[in-house]
Write a protein that holds these residues in place. Structure first.
Motif, mmCIF file in Angstrom:
data_model
loop_
_atom_site.group_PDB
_atom_site.id
_atom_site.type_symbol
_atom_site.label_atom_id
_atom_site.label_comp_id
_atom_site.label_asym_id
_atom_site.label_seq_id
_atom_site.Cartn_x
_atom_site.Cartn_y
_atom_site.Cartn_z
ATOM 1 N N ARG A 227 0.832 -1.203 0.000
ATOM 2 C CA ARG A 227 0.000 0.000 0.000
ATOM 3 C C ARG A 227 0.870 1.257 0.000
ATOM 4 N NH1 ARG A 227 -2.809 -1.188 4.069
ATOM 5 N NH2 ARG A 227 -4.564 -2.107 2.935
ATOM 6 N N LEU A 337 -1.633 3.525 -13.523
ATOM 7 C CA LEU A 337 -2.621 3.790 -12.475
ATOM 8 C C LEU A 337 -1.985 4.526 -11.306
ATOM 9 C CD1 LEU A 337 -4.468 0.329 -12.345
ATOM 10 C CD2 LEU A 337 -5.410 2.490 -13.193
ATOM 11 N N ILE A 338 -0.812 4.060 -10.898
ATOM 12 C CA ILE A 338 -0.128 4.652 -9.752
ATOM 13 C C ILE A 338 0.263 6.089 -10.043
ATOM 14 C CG2 ILE A 338 1.961 4.468 -8.337
ATOM 15 C CD1 ILE A 338 1.753 1.381 -8.870
ATOM 16 N N ARG A 340 -1.249 8.211 -11.828
ATOM 17 C CA ARG A 340 -2.372 9.147 -11.777
ATOM 18 C C ARG A 340 -3.124 9.071 -10.439
ATOM 19 N NH1 ARG A 340 -4.962 5.479 -15.829
ATOM 20 N NH2 ARG A 340 -6.838 4.555 -14.896
ATOM 21 N N GLY A 341 -2.431 8.518 -9.432
ATOM 22 C CA GLY A 341 -2.970 8.543 -8.085
ATOM 23 C C GLY A 341 -3.947 7.445 -7.755
ATOM 24 N N ARG A 342 -4.026 6.392 -8.560
ATOM 25 C CA ARG A 342 -4.935 5.282 -8.293
ATOM 26 C C ARG A 342 -4.173 4.014 -7.944
ATOM 27 N NH1 ARG A 342 -10.248 5.726 -8.982
ATOM 28 N NH2 ARG A 342 -10.056 4.163 -7.314
ATOM 29 N N ASP A 344 -4.573 2.457 -5.397
ATOM 30 C CA ASP A 344 -5.518 1.528 -4.773
ATOM 31 C C ASP A 344 -6.007 0.487 -5.770
ATOM 32 O OD1 ASP A 344 -6.738 3.794 -6.040
ATOM 33 O OD2 ASP A 344 -8.667 3.151 -5.210
ATOM 34 N N LEU A 345 -6.207 0.895 -7.035
ATOM 35 C CA LEU A 345 -6.640 -0.059 -8.056
ATOM 36 C C LEU A 345 -5.539 -1.071 -8.378
ATOM 37 C CD1 LEU A 345 -8.544 2.281 -10.536
ATOM 38 C CD2 LEU A 345 -9.488 0.854 -8.706
ATOM 39 N N GLU A 348 -5.484 -3.558 -5.610
ATOM 40 C CA GLU A 348 -6.595 -4.511 -5.722
ATOM 41 C C GLU A 348 -6.267 -5.621 -6.711
ATOM 42 O OE1 GLU A 348 -10.225 -2.565 -6.692
ATOM 43 O OE2 GLU A 348 -10.228 -1.305 -4.884
#
Length: 477
Positions: A227, A337-338, A340-342, A344-345, A348
């Motif tokens: 995380r 994804l990372i 652009r601040g995601r 968390d996706l 997952e």
């Protein structure tokens, strides 16, 4: 940053410099080649060794793609700025070729006291100037080997470093060989402060690469570590993989496509060809040399089924180190994804496939650990550990213990790996092993059965042996 681990590697270098200080070698000077995967910590290791040795030294690091003339200027400047007693004698020297540049090194090092010379990224010097190897051999034979110096030649391109020492090349037979491996399981456990089972997870994620392991704060569990890593686009866990690959393989190259195909889970020649080819399968004449090159660089490994019957055409390919395998499977696609601040996706996606991915990824670590525990009193002749499969992968056996490889003279045991969070090795897994074992050439009804599991084994199973996470860690202590 505090230097941790690498006690065995430091000891090897200390022994080499001991040959110099004691005059115990065939020549006063000694040379050693140090190789290993990119970002495994070779440069940090030799710098630590130099600092601890207390001897005068120089470290020169080559730059890829640089003009040889500029490289030689920097080399002599490094000599002049070093702690070598004669460094000032070569200040401002303009070397016309590598023969002159290396002779200036002979001027800088003392005749009556030991010293250390490190030339880092030697493959790039060979790439820049075809005369470097011959010059190194000439100056070593005529000047350097007669002085009390330890010459350390460092390089990440393992195929080039091995070629330097091959028969017919100028420097053949003049240097000892040393390979720097990633940090092992016991080192990873000590640095992360985790229990044995969680330390195995940490090794699968970090591959034992020091900069990544050091980013794992002691006591942090796997999910917290991931995380934190996916919340930071500059975290070592994300960055190291791309840097390691870009150092050797352009993003659009066929080699990169092959690595990504294997990293995504393809294991057979035909499946890799189809995946790496894009719109059409890569031709065999293209893929075969690529696979050979990637194996020579120690990035890919080709496994063969281990049994009493030869099966040389039934290869299964895998990424050699666990970290790059993890990076290619999850992080390569997760980086957009990372960024652009995601994150968390991305996390997952990892969690969704983690148990399945880990179940296969842990097998090479288990086999390597068992090879350190065996032979023992029960199996005094077991010197090969592998797996077995037929062309349809049905059945596929996780563990084969034998006297030798690739073709066993005798199969000593057959086993299964169950690496689940909370489920022990039970009756169902045992019965499946009993059902499948006789498919293995060389197996007999009385061949002992063994298991490796994360959470123990049911007490009523007639297993000849069972190993758990603590045993795997113990193998490396």
């Amino acid at each position: 940053m505090e230097f941790k681990g690498r006690a065995a590697d430091l000891d090897l270098l200390t022994r080499q410099v001991g040959l110099v200080t004691e005059g115990a070698g065939a020549t006063r000077g000694q040379a050693v080649t140090v190789t290993g995967r990119r970002r495994v910590g070779k440069s940090r290791l030799v710098q630590e060794f130099c600092d601890r040795s207390g001897l005068p030294y120089v470290v020169f690091q080559a730059t890829r793609g640089r003009h040889a003339v500029a490289e030689r200027v920097d080399f002599t400047a490094a000599l002049a700025q070093s702690t070598l007693p004669g460094g000032e004698l070569v200040a401002g020297l303009q070397a016309a070729d590598w023969n002159q540049a290396l002779r200036s090194l002979a001027l800088a090092i003392p005749d009556d006291a030991p010293s250390v010379v490190v030339i880092d990224e030697v493959p790039w010097l060979v790439e820049q100037d075809a005369e470097f190897e011959g010059a190194l051999q000439t100056v070593w034979d005529r000047h350097l080997s007669a002085k009390p110096v330890l010459l350390i030649l460092v390089g990440s391109d393992m195929s080039v470093m091995e070629a330097l020492q091959s028969y017919g090349r100028p420097f053949f037979g003049r240097a000892a060989k040393m390979t720097v491996q990633p940090l092992h399981l016991a080192d990873v456990q000590a640095m992360t402060g985790l229990g044995a089972a969680d330390a195995v997870d940490a090794l699968l994620l970090t591959g034992g690469f020091p900069e990544i392991v050091q980013s794992w704060r002691p006591g942090m569990d796997r999910t917290d570590f991931l995380r934190e890593a996916v919340a930071n686009p500059l975290s070592p866990l994300l960055v190291a993989g791309e840097l390691a690959l870009l150092g050797e393989f352009p993003e659009a190259s066929h080699s990169r496509a092959v690595l990504e195909a294997v990293g995504s889970g393809e294991r057979t020649f035909s499946a890799i060809a189809a995946q790496a080819g894009g719109t059409g399968a890569l031709p065999s004449g293209t893929l075969s040399p690529l696979l050979n090159t990637l194996q020579a660089k120690r990035i890919l490994t080709a496994d063969l089924p281990l049994s009493a019957k030869a099966d040389s055409k039934n290869k299964r390919y895998r990424i050699a180190d666990p970290y790059l395998r993890f990076w290619l499977a999850f992080l390569r696609r997760g980086i957009p994804l990372i960024e652009r601040g995601r994150g968390d996706l991305a996390l997952e996606r990892i969690e969704r496939s983690w148990t399945t991915w880990r179940g296969r990824a842990v097998e090479p670590i288990i086999r390597e650990s068992l090879l350190r525990l065996l032979p023992d009193g029960r199996w005094p002749e077991t010197e090969a550990i592998g797996g077995w499969w037929n062309r349809r992968n049905n059945p596929e056996i996780d563990l084969i213990g034998a006297d030798r490889e690739p073709v066993a003279g005798a199969v000593h045991f057959i086993g299964s790996v169950k690496w689940q969070e909370s489920q022990p090795f039970g009756r169902r897994e045992y019965d499946a092993l009993v059902r499948d074992m006789l498919a293995v050439p060389g197996a007999e009804p009385g061949t002992p059965l063994v298991a490796v599991s994360r959470c123990g084994a049911a007490a009523d199973l007639p297993l000849a042996a069972h190993w758990g996470p603590e045993d795997l860690v113990r193998a490396w202590q």
